[in-house]
Scaffold this motif. Structure first.
Motif, PDB file in Angstrom:
ATOM      1  N   THR A  46       0.839  -1.201   0.000  1.00 38.09           N
ATOM      2  CA  THR A  46       0.000   0.000   0.000  1.00 38.09           C
ATOM      3  C   THR A  46       0.870   1.245   0.000  1.00 38.09           C
ATOM      4  OG1 THR A  46      -1.734  -1.167   1.205  1.00 38.09           O
ATOM      5  CG2 THR A  46      -1.820   1.233   1.253  1.00 38.09           C
ATOM      6  N   ASP A  47       1.902   1.247   0.828  1.00 40.16           N
ATOM      7  CA  ASP A  47       2.817   2.379   0.901  1.00 40.16           C
ATOM      8  C   ASP A  47       3.501   2.632  -0.448  1.00 40.16           C
ATOM      9  OD1 ASP A  47       4.263   4.442   2.482  1.00 40.16           O
ATOM     10  OD2 ASP A  47       5.999   3.186   1.988  1.00 40.16           O
TER      11      ASP A  47
ATOM     12  N   LEU B 103      -1.931   8.134 -11.770  1.00 39.77           N
ATOM     13  CA  LEU B 103      -1.768   6.714 -11.465  1.00 39.77           C
ATOM     14  C   LEU B 103      -3.161   6.104 -11.436  1.00 39.77           C
ATOM     15  CD1 LEU B 103       0.043   4.295 -10.449  1.00 39.77           C
ATOM     16  CD2 LEU B 103      -0.709   4.946  -8.171  1.00 39.77           C
ATOM     17  N   THR B 104      -3.334   5.006 -12.166  1.00 36.63           N
ATOM     18  CA  THR B 104      -4.602   4.288 -12.182  1.00 36.63           C
ATOM     19  C   THR B 104      -4.339   2.848 -11.784  1.00 36.63           C
ATOM     20  OG1 THR B 104      -5.457   5.684 -13.951  1.00 36.63           O
ATOM     21  CG2 THR B 104      -6.521   3.567 -13.649  1.00 36.63           C
ATOM     22  N   LEU B 105      -5.162   2.331 -10.888  1.00 43.46           N
ATOM     23  CA  LEU B 105      -5.083   0.921 -10.507  1.00 43.46           C
ATOM     24  C   LEU B 105      -6.110   0.174 -11.335  1.00 43.46           C
ATOM     25  CD1 LEU B 105      -4.867   1.236  -6.623  1.00 43.46           C
ATOM     26  CD2 LEU B 105      -3.020   1.315  -8.323  1.00 43.46           C
ATOM     27  N   ARG B 106      -5.718  -0.996 -11.821  1.00 44.12           N
ATOM     28  CA  ARG B 106      -6.573  -1.746 -12.730  1.00 44.12           C
ATOM     29  C   ARG B 106      -6.762  -3.173 -12.240  1.00 44.12           C
ATOM     30  NH1 ARG B 106      -6.375  -1.410 -19.014  1.00 44.12           N
ATOM     31  NH2 ARG B 106      -7.249  -3.417 -19.561  1.00 44.12           N
ATOM     32  N   HIS B 107      -7.980  -3.645 -12.302  1.00 41.18           N
ATOM     33  CA  HIS B 107      -8.309  -5.038 -11.971  1.00 41.18           C
ATOM     34  C   HIS B 107      -7.751  -5.448 -10.610  1.00 41.18           C
ATOM     35  CE1 HIS B 107      -9.748  -5.369 -16.020  1.00 41.18           C
ATOM     36  NE2 HIS B 107      -8.554  -5.255 -16.542  1.00 41.18           N
ATOM     37  N   LEU B 108      -8.239  -4.836  -9.558  1.00 43.05           N
ATOM     38  CA  LEU B 108      -7.787  -5.175  -8.214  1.00 43.05           C
ATOM     39  C   LEU B 108      -8.179  -6.609  -7.861  1.00 43.05           C
ATOM     40  CD1 LEU B 108      -8.866  -2.000  -6.215  1.00 43.05           C
ATOM     41  CD2 LEU B 108      -6.700  -2.436  -7.372  1.00 43.05           C
ATOM     42  N   SER B 109      -7.216  -7.376  -7.376  1.00 40.71           N
ATOM     43  CA  SER B 109      -7.562  -8.700  -6.863  1.00 40.71           C
ATOM     44  C   SER B 109      -8.358  -8.491  -5.578  1.00 40.71           C
ATOM     45  CB  SER B 109      -6.303  -9.526  -6.595  1.00 40.71           C
ATOM     46  OG  SER B 109      -5.637  -9.050  -5.444  1.00 40.71           O
ATOM     47  N   PRO B 110      -9.132  -9.486  -5.150  1.00 37.29           N
ATOM     48  CA  PRO B 110      -9.907  -9.334  -3.911  1.00 37.29           C
ATOM     49  C   PRO B 110      -9.028  -8.987  -2.708  1.00 37.29           C
ATOM     50  CG  PRO B 110     -10.676 -11.254  -5.114  1.00 37.29           C
ATOM     51  CD  PRO B 110      -9.440 -10.761  -5.823  1.00 37.29           C
ATOM     52  N   VAL B 111      -7.834  -9.536  -2.665  1.00 32.59           N
ATOM     53  CA  VAL B 111      -6.912  -9.261  -1.554  1.00 32.59           C
ATOM     54  C   VAL B 111      -6.498  -7.793  -1.545  1.00 32.59           C
ATOM     55  CG1 VAL B 111      -4.594  -9.774  -0.676  1.00 32.59           C
ATOM     56  CG2 VAL B 111      -6.052 -11.625  -1.489  1.00 32.59           C
ATOM     57  N   VAL B 112      -6.133  -7.271  -2.706  1.00 35.85           N
ATOM     58  CA  VAL B 112      -5.720  -5.864  -2.791  1.00 35.85           C
ATOM     59  C   VAL B 112      -6.883  -4.952  -2.444  1.00 35.85           C
ATOM     60  CG1 VAL B 112      -4.878  -4.050  -4.330  1.00 35.85           C
ATOM     61  CG2 VAL B 112      -3.903  -6.345  -4.478  1.00 35.85           C
ATOM     62  N   ARG B 113      -8.051  -5.248  -3.003  1.00 39.71           N
ATOM     63  CA  ARG B 113      -9.223  -4.416  -2.719  1.00 39.71           C
ATOM     64  C   ARG B 113      -9.500  -4.365  -1.222  1.00 39.71           C
ATOM     65  NH1 ARG B 113     -13.096  -1.968  -5.039  1.00 39.71           N
ATOM     66  NH2 ARG B 113     -12.651  -2.725  -7.123  1.00 39.71           N
ATOM     67  N   ARG B 114      -9.427  -5.506  -0.565  1.00 43.41           N
ATOM     68  CA  ARG B 114      -9.711  -5.558   0.873  1.00 43.41           C
ATOM     69  C   ARG B 114      -8.713  -4.731   1.668  1.00 43.41           C
ATOM     70  NH1 ARG B 114     -11.851  -6.908   5.286  1.00 43.41           N
ATOM     71  NH2 ARG B 114     -11.103  -8.313   6.878  1.00 43.41           N
ATOM     72  N   VAL B 115      -7.430  -4.877   1.378  1.00 45.07           N
ATOM     73  CA  VAL B 115      -6.402  -4.125   2.118  1.00 45.07           C
ATOM     74  C   VAL B 115      -6.573  -2.627   1.898  1.00 45.07           C
ATOM     75  CG1 VAL B 115      -3.919  -3.666   2.288  1.00 45.07           C
ATOM     76  CG2 VAL B 115      -4.752  -6.027   2.203  1.00 45.07           C
ATOM     77  N   LEU B 116      -6.772  -2.214   0.649  1.00 43.45           N
ATOM     78  CA  LEU B 116      -6.935  -0.783   0.384  1.00 43.45           C
ATOM     79  C   LEU B 116      -8.216  -0.245   1.027  1.00 43.45           C
ATOM     80  CD1 LEU B 116      -5.772  -0.510  -3.340  1.00 43.45           C
ATOM     81  CD2 LEU B 116      -4.461  -0.015  -1.258  1.00 43.45           C
TER      82      LEU B 116
ATOM     83  N   ALA C 248     -10.309   4.902  -1.708  1.00 42.61           N
ATOM     84  CA  ALA C 248     -10.992   6.070  -2.272  1.00 42.61           C
ATOM     85  C   ALA C 248     -10.022   7.081  -2.879  1.00 42.61           C
ATOM     86  CB  ALA C 248     -11.842   6.744  -1.200  1.00 42.61           C
ATOM     87  N   GLY C 249      -8.758   7.039  -2.491  1.00 42.45           N
ATOM     88  CA  GLY C 249      -7.772   7.976  -3.016  1.00 42.45           C
ATOM     89  C   GLY C 249      -7.197   7.594  -4.367  1.00 42.45           C
ATOM     90  N   PHE C 250      -7.550   6.410  -4.852  1.00 38.10           N
ATOM     91  CA  PHE C 250      -7.026   5.930  -6.129  1.00 38.10           C
ATOM     92  C   PHE C 250      -8.105   5.928  -7.196  1.00 38.10           C
ATOM     93  CE2 PHE C 250      -4.131   3.740  -3.141  1.00 38.10           C
ATOM     94  CZ  PHE C 250      -2.913   4.134  -3.670  1.00 38.10           C
ATOM     95  N   GLU C 251      -7.689   6.150  -8.423  1.00 42.38           N
ATOM     96  CA  GLU C 251      -8.553   5.941  -9.571  1.00 42.38           C
ATOM     97  C   GLU C 251      -8.463   4.447  -9.906  1.00 42.38           C
ATOM     98  OE1 GLU C 251      -8.782   7.198 -14.277  1.00 42.38           O
ATOM     99  OE2 GLU C 251      -7.495   8.338 -12.933  1.00 42.38           O
ATOM    100  N   VAL C 252      -9.601   3.765  -9.935  1.00 38.75           N
ATOM    101  CA  VAL C 252      -9.619   2.317 -10.140  1.00 38.75           C
ATOM    102  C   VAL C 252     -10.455   1.992 -11.370  1.00 38.75           C
ATOM    103  CG1 VAL C 252     -10.242   0.083  -9.142  1.00 38.75           C
ATOM    104  CG2 VAL C 252      -9.380   1.913  -7.656  1.00 38.75           C
TER     105      VAL C 252
END
Length: 123
Positions: free
Chosen positions: A58-59, A75-88, A95-99
């Motif tokens: 995350t950092d 910076l755009t995040l694309r196709h978050l895995s369930p693990v990444v989505r949960r941590v973020l 909410a601070g990222f464009e997904v």
């Protein structure tokens, strides 16, 4: 963890796969710093194949986001895995990222393209 990057003048696409944890998140941070230095106006990070994502991951994303924003880039995040989505989500940083979750590229005469997940067979 596996990292790859496709660079173009208009964008850089980073793909992250595997586990991002304390032992290797510094490599992700350094990799993203190199991508920021490439000066494309848009950096897209595909996180669909990430199986573990810790606070240090995350950092690394937050640092890259800050560096790009300071330079007037995105910076755009694309196709978050369930693990990444949960941590973020749990850390309040999602909410601070464009997904971007879907690919909606038009193919001539065929409608919208869609993501295909290959089936793994064998051992």
């Amino acid at each position: 963890m596996w990292l790859s990057c496709e660079l173009s003048r208009d964008s850089s696409r980073v793909t992250v796969a595997g586990e991002v944890d304390l032992s290797n998140a510094h490599q992700l941070a350094e990799f993203l710093e190199d991508v920021v230095a490439a000066k494309a106006p848009l950096v897209v990070v595909d996180l669909s194949a990430v199986t573990f994502f810790g606070a240090y991951g995350t950092d690394a994303l937050l640092r890259a986001h800050r560096q790009l924003t300071e330079r007037g880039r995105r910076l755009t995040l694309r196709h978050l895995s369930p693990v990444v989505r949960r941590v973020l989500d749990v850390t309040g940083t999602l909410a601070g990222f464009e997904v971007i979750e879907r690919t909606s590229v038009r193919v001539a005469g065929r409608g919208a393209a869609r993501r295909v997940i290959p089936a793994h067979t064998g051992s």
